[in-house]
Structures are given as C-alpha cells and as structure tokens.
Design a protein around this motif. Structure first.
Motif, PDB file in Angstrom:
ATOM      1  N   VAL A   1      36.684  15.967  20.912  1.00 23.19           N
ATOM      2  CA  VAL A   1      37.731  15.444  21.793  1.00 23.19           C
ATOM      3  C   VAL A   1      37.141  15.126  23.165  1.00 23.19           C
ATOM      4  CG1 VAL A   1      39.847  16.070  23.038  1.00 23.19           C
ATOM      5  CG2 VAL A   1      39.648  16.569  20.591  1.00 23.19           C
ATOM      6  N   GLN A   2      36.341  16.031  23.699  1.00 22.99           N
ATOM      7  CA  GLN A   2      35.725  15.828  25.007  1.00 22.99           C
ATOM      8  C   GLN A   2      34.774  14.630  24.984  1.00 22.99           C
ATOM      9  OE1 GLN A   2      36.455  17.365  27.867  1.00 22.99           O
ATOM     10  NE2 GLN A   2      38.023  18.499  26.773  1.00 22.99           N
ATOM     11  N   ARG A   3      34.036  14.476  23.900  1.00 24.53           N
ATOM     12  CA  ARG A   3      33.111  13.340  23.773  1.00 24.53           C
ATOM     13  C   ARG A   3      33.879  12.026  23.770  1.00 24.53           C
ATOM     14  NH1 ARG A   3      31.717   9.772  20.379  1.00 24.53           N
ATOM     15  NH2 ARG A   3      32.970  10.640  18.722  1.00 24.53           N
ATOM     16  N   GLU A   4      34.966  11.974  23.010  1.00 25.69           N
ATOM     17  CA  GLU A   4      35.777  10.758  22.955  1.00 25.69           C
ATOM     18  C   GLU A   4      36.371  10.431  24.325  1.00 25.69           C
ATOM     19  OE1 GLU A   4      38.711  11.173  19.898  1.00 25.69           O
ATOM     20  OE2 GLU A   4      37.226  11.355  18.310  1.00 25.69           O
TER      21      GLU A   4
ATOM     22  N   GLU B   1      36.844  25.019  15.571  1.00 26.05           N
ATOM     23  CA  GLU B   1      37.622  24.673  16.757  1.00 26.05           C
ATOM     24  C   GLU B   1      36.714  24.177  17.886  1.00 26.05           C
ATOM     25  OE1 GLU B   1      40.793  23.923  19.241  1.00 26.05           O
ATOM     26  OE2 GLU B   1      40.797  24.311  17.086  1.00 26.05           O
ATOM     27  N   PHE B   2      35.566  24.819  18.025  1.00 27.82           N
ATOM     28  CA  PHE B   2      34.608  24.404  19.055  1.00 27.82           C
ATOM     29  C   PHE B   2      34.124  22.980  18.788  1.00 27.82           C
ATOM     30  CE2 PHE B   2      30.281  24.156  20.808  1.00 27.82           C
ATOM     31  CZ  PHE B   2      30.563  24.437  22.136  1.00 27.82           C
ATOM     32  N   ARG B   3      33.791  22.687  17.542  1.00 27.33           N
ATOM     33  CA  ARG B   3      33.355  21.335  17.188  1.00 27.33           C
ATOM     34  C   ARG B   3      34.467  20.316  17.441  1.00 27.33           C
ATOM     35  NH1 ARG B   3      30.061  22.838  11.713  1.00 27.33           N
ATOM     36  NH2 ARG B   3      28.136  23.440  12.765  1.00 27.33           N
ATOM     37  N   HIS B   4      35.678  20.693  17.113  1.00 20.07           N
ATOM     38  CA  HIS B   4      36.819  19.802  17.357  1.00 20.07           C
ATOM     39  C   HIS B   4      36.964  19.515  18.853  1.00 20.07           C
ATOM     40  CE1 HIS B   4      40.796  18.026  17.138  1.00 20.07           C
ATOM     41  NE2 HIS B   4      41.220  18.919  18.025  1.00 20.07           N
TER      42      HIS B   4
ATOM     43  N   LEU C   1      36.689  34.354  10.826  1.00 18.67           N
ATOM     44  CA  LEU C   1      37.009  34.110  12.231  1.00 18.67           C
ATOM     45  C   LEU C   1      35.900  33.298  12.898  1.00 18.67           C
ATOM     46  CD1 LEU C   1      38.934  34.601  14.595  1.00 18.67           C
ATOM     47  CD2 LEU C   1      37.694  36.727  15.049  1.00 18.67           C
ATOM     48  N   ARG C   2      34.670  33.640  12.587  1.00 26.66           N
ATOM     49  CA  ARG C   2      33.530  32.899  13.147  1.00 26.66           C
ATOM     50  C   ARG C   2      33.582  31.436  12.713  1.00 26.66           C
ATOM     51  NH1 ARG C   2      28.156  31.568  11.688  1.00 26.66           N
ATOM     52  NH2 ARG C   2      26.786  31.520  13.497  1.00 26.66           N
TER      53      ARG C   2
END
Length: 116
Positions: free
Chosen positions: A45-48, A38-41, A31-32
């Motif tokens: 997305v936010q960076r792009e 998911e956090f990295r993904h 789970l971790r």
C-alpha cells in the motif's frame, strides 16, 4: 503420597506441558505468518501511494518543462519582432541622416527660444 503417584503426576504434567508447548508453537507460527502477511500488505500500500505521488511530481515537471518551452518560443518570436523594428528604425535614422547631410547648406536646425 507415594513415589509412584508423584511420577504419575509428573508424567501427566509433562504431557500437558508438551501439548501446551506444541499448541503455543503452532499459534506463534500462525501469528508470525499473519504479521508477515500484514506487513507485506502495508508495504505494498505504501509503495503504491509513493508511486502515485511520484507520478504526480513527474507529471508536474513535464508540464513545467512544456510551459517553459512554450514561453521560450513566444519570447523568441517577440525578440525577433523587436529586432526587426530596431533594424527598421536604424535604417530610417541612417536614411534621415544621409538626407540631412546632403542638404547641409540649405537646411539648418534651429531651436526656438523661450519655448516657442
């Protein structure tokens, strides 16, 4: 119940708890890992998205700078034309004045009375 039966039950419960802890540990680790992935993904997305918006701002600034330079060039040309006209009018006025001063004796400026 006898002591021996209690120990056996205790051993069985201990074994089950050990397996439960191991399974729970594996699931928590998985789970971790999923949460980190998911956090990295989401960060990607936010960076792009941020980079795209920043590129739009930079492009807008470049367009404004080009438009400002174009307007500056146009104004410079227009000011040059106005300067030439003022210089020409000044030259004509100076020539007219010299001509007027040269004919002082014969030429006089009279203003008409009564609006005529």
């Amino acid at each position: 119940m006898e002591e021996r039966e209690f120990r056996r039950i205790e051993e069985m419960m201990g074994g089950m708890m050990g397996r439960f802890r191991a399974e729970l540990g594996q699931e928590l680790t998985q789970l971790r890992s999923e949460i980190v992935e998911e956090f990295r993904h989401q960060i990607g997305v936010q960076r792009e998205d941020f980079q795209h918006k920043l590129n739009l701002v930079v492009e807008g600034q470049q367009m404004l700078a080009e438009k400002l330079e174009e307007t500056r060039s146009e104004l410079k040309v227009d000011i040059g034309k106005i300067d030439q006209r003022v210089t020409a009018v000044a030259a004509d006025l100076a020539a007219h004045r010299r001509d007027t001063e040269a004919h002082r004796k014969g030429w006089r400026v009279r203003e008409k009375e009564g609006g005529e």
